[in-house]
Design a protein around this motif. Structure first.
Motif, PDB file in Angstrom:
ATOM      1  N   MET A   1      13.186 -24.909  15.991  1.00  0.00           N
ATOM      2  CA  MET A   1      13.661 -25.359  17.329  1.00  0.00           C
ATOM      3  C   MET A   1      12.577 -25.183  18.340  1.00  0.00           C
ATOM      4  O   MET A   1      11.873 -24.082  18.177  1.00  0.00           O
ATOM      5  CB  MET A   1      14.697 -24.481  17.959  1.00  0.00           C
ATOM      6  N   ASN A   2      12.053 -26.168  18.962  1.00  0.00           N
ATOM      7  CA  ASN A   2      11.028 -26.213  20.117  1.00  0.00           C
ATOM      8  C   ASN A   2      11.360 -25.269  21.173  1.00  0.00           C
ATOM      9  O   ASN A   2      12.262 -25.275  21.890  1.00  0.00           O
ATOM     10  CB  ASN A   2      11.070 -27.615  20.345  1.00  0.00           C
ATOM     11  N   ALA A   3      10.494 -24.358  21.471  1.00  0.00           N
ATOM     12  CA  ALA A   3      10.810 -23.274  22.609  1.00  0.00           C
ATOM     13  C   ALA A   3      10.651 -23.828  23.859  1.00  0.00           C
ATOM     14  O   ALA A   3      11.148 -23.098  24.968  1.00  0.00           O
ATOM     15  CB  ALA A   3       9.719 -21.907  22.127  1.00  0.00           C
ATOM     16  N   ARG A   4       9.757 -25.247  23.887  1.00  0.00           N
ATOM     17  CA  ARG A   4       9.397 -25.480  25.153  1.00  0.00           C
ATOM     18  C   ARG A   4      10.501 -25.719  26.384  1.00  0.00           C
ATOM     19  O   ARG A   4      10.645 -25.459  27.453  1.00  0.00           O
ATOM     20  CB  ARG A   4       8.679 -26.724  25.175  1.00  0.00           C
ATOM     21  N   ILE A  40      21.646 -23.625  23.694  1.00  0.00           N
ATOM     22  CA  ILE A  40      21.345 -25.051  23.415  1.00  0.00           C
ATOM     23  C   ILE A  40      22.173 -25.317  22.008  1.00  0.00           C
ATOM     24  O   ILE A  40      22.057 -24.632  21.221  1.00  0.00           O
ATOM     25  CB  ILE A  40      19.933 -25.321  23.226  1.00  0.00           C
ATOM     26  N   PRO A  42      24.084 -28.430  19.421  1.00  0.00           N
ATOM     27  CA  PRO A  42      23.498 -29.793  19.249  1.00  0.00           C
ATOM     28  C   PRO A  42      24.251 -30.875  19.544  1.00  0.00           C
ATOM     29  O   PRO A  42      23.978 -31.861  19.441  1.00  0.00           O
ATOM     30  CB  PRO A  42      23.807 -29.619  17.541  1.00  0.00           C
ATOM     31  N   ALA A  60      16.557 -31.157  26.264  1.00  0.00           N
ATOM     32  CA  ALA A  60      16.540 -30.344  25.100  1.00  0.00           C
ATOM     33  C   ALA A  60      16.902 -30.517  23.930  1.00  0.00           C
ATOM     34  O   ALA A  60      16.135 -30.426  22.801  1.00  0.00           O
ATOM     35  CB  ALA A  60      17.051 -28.939  25.830  1.00  0.00           C
ATOM     36  N   ILE A  61      18.164 -31.336  24.097  1.00  0.00           N
ATOM     37  CA  ILE A  61      18.508 -31.857  22.766  1.00  0.00           C
ATOM     38  C   ILE A  61      17.635 -32.842  21.914  1.00  0.00           C
ATOM     39  O   ILE A  61      17.290 -32.972  20.785  1.00  0.00           O
ATOM     40  CB  ILE A  61      19.837 -32.565  22.556  1.00  0.00           C
ATOM     41  N   GLU A  63      14.361 -33.274  22.515  1.00  0.00           N
ATOM     42  CA  GLU A  63      13.148 -32.505  21.861  1.00  0.00           C
ATOM     43  C   GLU A  63      13.477 -31.679  20.758  1.00  0.00           C
ATOM     44  O   GLU A  63      12.485 -31.724  19.928  1.00  0.00           O
ATOM     45  CB  GLU A  63      12.469 -31.585  22.870  1.00  0.00           C
ATOM     46  N   ALA A  64      14.521 -31.233  20.317  1.00  0.00           N
ATOM     47  CA  ALA A  64      14.811 -30.291  19.147  1.00  0.00           C
ATOM     48  C   ALA A  64      14.972 -31.294  18.197  1.00  0.00           C
ATOM     49  O   ALA A  64      15.148 -30.824  16.937  1.00  0.00           O
ATOM     50  CB  ALA A  64      16.266 -29.511  19.533  1.00  0.00           C
ATOM     51  N   ASP A  65      15.282 -32.532  18.263  1.00  0.00           N
ATOM     52  CA  ASP A  65      15.631 -33.661  17.308  1.00  0.00           C
ATOM     53  C   ASP A  65      14.177 -34.265  16.764  1.00  0.00           C
ATOM     54  O   ASP A  65      13.968 -35.139  17.479  1.00  0.00           O
ATOM     55  CB  ASP A  65      16.827 -34.478  17.612  1.00  0.00           C
TER      56      ASP A  65
END
Length: 192
Positions: A1-4, A40, A42, A60-61, A63-65
């Motif tokens: 998962m991207n922490a940004r 966060i 899905p 956030a979703i 960026e995480a995908d």
């Protein structure tokens, strides 16, 4: 998962929710913001009354995908939809009349509110009508729209009247996926 995205949310929450200044109510609201913003999922859970939180959650979703097609992402369309939700919820005028089996509603507004009503009510009537417990239909009017929801079941008839227009507009679990679809550039409303 991207922490940004998580780091961004923590920074935003730190700016708006930190320190001991402000009322107890402010600190209470900041605490709830922290609870909901850091988790966060899905699947989106924000329904749109907090436009910033809804957009941040969707970002956030996305960026995480790793499958996100950034060339199609349209956060301006999502923001426009959230503005519509705000106008409809806070500015629309509703006249409701009981009818056999349910409720007939006339929803009106001026300018941007009228436009939001005309975009949202017919689209949501399709979602409501897809639910097996009642029948729903809507028509665009010059001043907004009309919505009729009925059921042959007396218990559901009572429920329809208790929910009223705003409760009916908030009914259904499609809102969150709908916001994600808008942001992904997949259209504003499902068409049938």
């Amino acid at each position: 998962m991207n922490a940004r995205p998580i780091a961004f949310l923590l920074v935003v929450l730190g700016v708006f929710g930190s320190g001991s200044t402000g009322s107890a109510a402010d600190r209470h609201h900041a605490h709830h913001g922290l609870d909901s913003a850091v988790t966060i999922s899905p699947r989106p859970v924000e329904t749109g009354q907090s436009a910033f939180a809804a957009i941040a959650e969707i970002v956030a979703i996305l960026e995480a995908d790793p499958a996100t097609d950034w060339s199609k992402v349209d956060l301006s369309a999502l923001r426009a939809h959230l503005v519509d939700m705000d106008a409809l919820t806070l500015e629309a005028v509703v006249e409701a009349a009981p009818l056999d089996g349910g409720l007939a509603m006339t929803i009106t507004g001026d300018g941007r509110t009228r436009d939001a009503i005309q975009r949202m009510v017919p689209a949501h009537a399709i979602e409501l009508d897809a639910m097996p417990i009642w029948s729903a239909s809507a028509e665009i009017t010059p001043a907004g729209a009309s919505l009729t929801v009925t059921s042959p079941d007396p218990a559901i008839e009572t429920r329809v009247r208790a929910l009223g227009f705003f409760g009916l507009m908030a009914t259904g679990s499609h809102h969150q996926e709908h916001h994600l679809a808008i942001a992904r550039g997949e259209g504003v409303h499902r068409r049938h």
